[in-house]
Design a protein around this motif. Structure first.
Motif, PDB file in Angstrom:
ATOM      1  N   MET A 102       0.823  -1.204   0.000  1.00  0.00           N
ATOM      2  CA  MET A 102       0.000   0.000   0.000  1.00  0.00           C
ATOM      3  C   MET A 102       0.862   1.261   0.000  1.00  0.00           C
ATOM      4  SD  MET A 102      -3.102  -0.770  -0.378  1.00  0.00           S
ATOM      5  CE  MET A 102      -3.856   0.817  -0.005  1.00  0.00           C
ATOM      6  N   ARG A 103       1.973   1.241   0.721  1.00  0.00           N
ATOM      7  CA  ARG A 103       2.865   2.409   0.714  1.00  0.00           C
ATOM      8  C   ARG A 103       3.478   2.616  -0.666  1.00  0.00           C
ATOM      9  NH1 ARG A 103       5.338   1.126   6.652  1.00  0.00           N
ATOM     10  NH2 ARG A 103       3.803   2.320   7.857  1.00  0.00           N
ATOM     11  N   GLN A 104       3.766   1.523  -1.368  1.00  0.00           N
ATOM     12  CA  GLN A 104       4.279   1.661  -2.728  1.00  0.00           C
ATOM     13  C   GLN A 104       3.212   2.266  -3.645  1.00  0.00           C
ATOM     14  OE1 GLN A 104       7.503   1.239  -3.535  1.00  0.00           O
ATOM     15  NE2 GLN A 104       7.691   0.867  -1.321  1.00  0.00           N
ATOM     16  N   HIS A 105       1.954   1.885  -3.430  1.00  0.00           N
ATOM     17  CA  HIS A 105       0.872   2.513  -4.196  1.00  0.00           C
ATOM     18  C   HIS A 105       0.794   4.007  -3.903  1.00  0.00           C
ATOM     19  CE1 HIS A 105      -0.583  -1.104  -5.966  1.00  0.00           C
ATOM     20  NE2 HIS A 105      -1.147  -1.606  -4.878  1.00  0.00           N
ATOM     21  N   GLN A 106       0.982   4.377  -2.632  1.00  0.00           N
ATOM     22  CA  GLN A 106       0.955   5.789  -2.272  1.00  0.00           C
ATOM     23  C   GLN A 106       2.087   6.552  -2.959  1.00  0.00           C
ATOM     24  OE1 GLN A 106       0.996   5.098   2.030  1.00  0.00           O
ATOM     25  NE2 GLN A 106      -1.053   5.985   2.188  1.00  0.00           N
ATOM     26  N   MET A 107       3.268   5.930  -3.001  1.00  0.00           N
ATOM     27  CA  MET A 107       4.403   6.575  -3.666  1.00  0.00           C
ATOM     28  C   MET A 107       4.141   6.697  -5.165  1.00  0.00           C
ATOM     29  SD  MET A 107       6.484   7.481  -1.377  1.00  0.00           S
ATOM     30  CE  MET A 107       7.835   7.947  -2.457  1.00  0.00           C
ATOM     31  N   ALA A 108       3.537   5.666  -5.765  1.00  0.00           N
ATOM     32  CA  ALA A 108       3.220   5.730  -7.196  1.00  0.00           C
ATOM     33  C   ALA A 108       2.200   6.833  -7.474  1.00  0.00           C
ATOM     34  CB  ALA A 108       2.691   4.382  -7.670  1.00  0.00           C
ATOM     35  N   GLN A 111       3.969  10.095  -7.422  1.00  0.00           N
ATOM     36  CA  GLN A 111       4.733  10.283  -8.654  1.00  0.00           C
ATOM     37  C   GLN A 111       3.833  10.698  -9.804  1.00  0.00           C
ATOM     38  OE1 GLN A 111       8.307  10.117  -9.153  1.00  0.00           O
ATOM     39  NE2 GLN A 111       7.401  11.291 -10.817  1.00  0.00           N
ATOM     40  N   ARG A 112       2.644  10.081  -9.908  1.00  0.00           N
ATOM     41  CA  ARG A 112       1.696  10.475 -10.963  1.00  0.00           C
ATOM     42  C   ARG A 112       1.257  11.915 -10.783  1.00  0.00           C
ATOM     43  NH1 ARG A 112      -0.261   5.164  -9.986  1.00  0.00           N
ATOM     44  NH2 ARG A 112      -1.900   5.953  -8.636  1.00  0.00           N
ATOM     45  N   THR A 113       1.030  12.312  -9.519  1.00  0.00           N
ATOM     46  CA  THR A 113       0.621  13.687  -9.234  1.00  0.00           C
ATOM     47  C   THR A 113       1.691  14.671  -9.678  1.00  0.00           C
ATOM     48  OG1 THR A 113      -0.703  12.985  -7.330  1.00  0.00           O
ATOM     49  CG2 THR A 113      -0.033  15.298  -7.393  1.00  0.00           C
ATOM     50  N   ALA A 116       2.002  14.760 -13.576  1.00  0.00           N
ATOM     51  CA  ALA A 116       0.892  15.487 -14.187  1.00  0.00           C
ATOM     52  C   ALA A 116       1.043  16.993 -13.973  1.00  0.00           C
ATOM     53  CB  ALA A 116      -0.439  15.001 -13.609  1.00  0.00           C
ATOM     54  N   TYR A 117       1.473  17.373 -12.769  1.00  0.00           N
ATOM     55  CA  TYR A 117       1.671  18.795 -12.477  1.00  0.00           C
ATOM     56  C   TYR A 117       2.768  19.380 -13.362  1.00  0.00           C
ATOM     57  CZ  TYR A 117       3.602  22.930 -10.281  1.00  0.00           C
ATOM     58  OH  TYR A 117       4.096  24.189 -10.072  1.00  0.00           O
ATOM     59  N   GLU A 118       3.897  18.691 -13.458  1.00  0.00           N
ATOM     60  CA  GLU A 118       5.020  19.213 -14.239  1.00  0.00           C
ATOM     61  C   GLU A 118       4.662  19.337 -15.720  1.00  0.00           C
ATOM     62  OE1 GLU A 118       8.149  16.537 -13.186  1.00  0.00           O
ATOM     63  OE2 GLU A 118       8.716  17.698 -11.400  1.00  0.00           O
ATOM     64  N   THR A 119       3.809  18.441 -16.197  1.00  0.00           N
ATOM     65  CA  THR A 119       3.368  18.502 -17.589  1.00  0.00           C
ATOM     66  C   THR A 119       2.464  19.710 -17.831  1.00  0.00           C
ATOM     67  OG1 THR A 119       3.499  16.090 -17.799  1.00  0.00           O
ATOM     68  CG2 THR A 119       2.144  17.253 -19.416  1.00  0.00           C
ATOM     69  N   ALA A 120       1.646  20.033 -16.813  1.00  0.00           N
ATOM     70  CA  ALA A 120       0.621  21.073 -16.993  1.00  0.00           C
ATOM     71  C   ALA A 120       1.009  22.428 -16.410  1.00  0.00           C
ATOM     72  CB  ALA A 120      -0.686  20.614 -16.348  1.00  0.00           C
ATOM     73  N   GLN A 121       2.146  22.542 -15.728  1.00  0.00           N
ATOM     74  CA  GLN A 121       2.401  23.757 -14.957  1.00  0.00           C
ATOM     75  C   GLN A 121       2.516  25.016 -15.806  1.00  0.00           C
ATOM     76  OE1 GLN A 121       6.218  24.096 -12.901  1.00  0.00           O
ATOM     77  NE2 GLN A 121       7.029  22.405 -14.122  1.00  0.00           N
ATOM     78  N   THR A 122       2.930  24.879 -17.062  1.00  0.00           N
ATOM     79  CA  THR A 122       3.026  26.085 -17.908  1.00  0.00           C
ATOM     80  C   THR A 122       1.653  26.672 -18.218  1.00  0.00           C
ATOM     81  OG1 THR A 122       3.103  24.672 -19.874  1.00  0.00           O
ATOM     82  CG2 THR A 122       5.214  25.399 -18.955  1.00  0.00           C
ATOM     83  N   ASP A 123       0.595  25.886 -18.048  1.00  0.00           N
ATOM     84  CA  ASP A 123      -0.767  26.364 -18.304  1.00  0.00           C
ATOM     85  C   ASP A 123      -1.490  26.789 -17.035  1.00  0.00           C
ATOM     86  OD1 ASP A 123      -0.551  25.776 -21.076  1.00  0.00           O
ATOM     87  OD2 ASP A 123      -1.006  23.668 -20.648  1.00  0.00           O
ATOM     88  N   ARG A 172      -9.444  21.128  -6.430  1.00  0.00           N
ATOM     89  CA  ARG A 172      -9.019  19.934  -5.712  1.00  0.00           C
ATOM     90  C   ARG A 172      -7.492  19.880  -5.654  1.00  0.00           C
ATOM     91  NH1 ARG A 172     -11.674  15.868  -3.865  1.00  0.00           N
ATOM     92  NH2 ARG A 172     -13.554  16.494  -4.985  1.00  0.00           N
ATOM     93  N   VAL A 173      -6.967  19.615  -4.467  1.00  0.00           N
ATOM     94  CA  VAL A 173      -5.527  19.540  -4.234  1.00  0.00           C
ATOM     95  C   VAL A 173      -5.207  18.162  -3.662  1.00  0.00           C
ATOM     96  CG1 VAL A 173      -3.593  20.495  -2.910  1.00  0.00           C
ATOM     97  CG2 VAL A 173      -5.351  22.018  -3.804  1.00  0.00           C
TER      98      VAL A 173
END
Length: 200
Positions: A102-108, A111-113, A116-123, A172-173
């Motif tokens: 479960m902790r590995q799922h939390q880390m994954a 990482q997805r968060t 996704a943020y780094e991909t969208a941050q310019t917008d 949502r954060v």
């Protein structure tokens, strides 16, 4: 709905499957959905999502939601959050293994968060770019204080969320909290002690 605290290994193992844990998170974050909608979201087939929804329902993590029509079942999360009793589950190797998964799922998820943020941050608006981020803070605390810190963080989140309920800029954060005792590599303490002795 009350929060769910897991105390049995088989209950925790029911959500260790990677698709199940993501489906449950999606139902909590975005509301009720059908197996077909979840299949589309996670790029799989309806038979797969239906199977995993039944598994989650068997252990009380999801339940049928109010139906829009009679054609397809809609599902919702049964609890706003799920946590587990680490002390109770860590008494067995099976429980410790399930917690680790479960902790590995939390880390994954973290990482997805971030990705996704780094991909969208310019917008994103500059104020959101300035507000987003992570911290890595060392502290010296007793176990009771670490419990208290988590309690205060949750209370602060609830207070601020209520204050921002009508703010049009609110969105949502995703928040991640972790606190672990520092475990030094073998021999590290001896090296640190020797350095201190040489300086004195």
């Amino acid at each position: 709905m009350a929060d769910r605290i897991i105390t049995e290994v088989d209950e925790l193992k029911a959500v260790t499957h990677p698709l199940r844990v993501r489906m449950l998170a999606a139902l909590r974050a975005d509301g009720p959905a059908t197996a077909t909608e979840l299949a589309r979201r996670f790029d799989t087939d309806t038979g797969t999502t239906s199977y995993h929804l039944r598994k989650l329902a068997r252990h009380g993590f999801v339940e049928e939601a109010e139906q829009r029509d009679g054609r397809e079942r809609r599902w919702q999360a049964s609890h706003p959050t799920t946590s587990w009793d680490t002390a109770a589950l860590s008494t067995s190797a099976e429980g410790r293994a399930a917690i680790s998964v479960m902790r590995q799922h939390q880390m994954a998820s973290l990482q997805r968060t971030i990705t996704a943020y780094e991909t969208a941050q310019t917008d994103l608006p500059p104020e959101w770019v300035a507000a987003a981020g992570m911290s890595d803070l060392p502290a010296r605390l007793a176990p009771r204080s670490l419990h208290e810190l988590e309690r205060r963080i949750v209370a602060a989140i609830e207070e601020l969320e209520a204050a921002d309920a009508d703010d049009p800029e609110a969105r949502r954060v995703l928040l991640h909290f972790g606190g672990f005792p520092r475990i030094d590599p073998p021999g590290w303490a001896d090296v640190a002690d020797a350095d201190s002795a040489e300086e004195s």
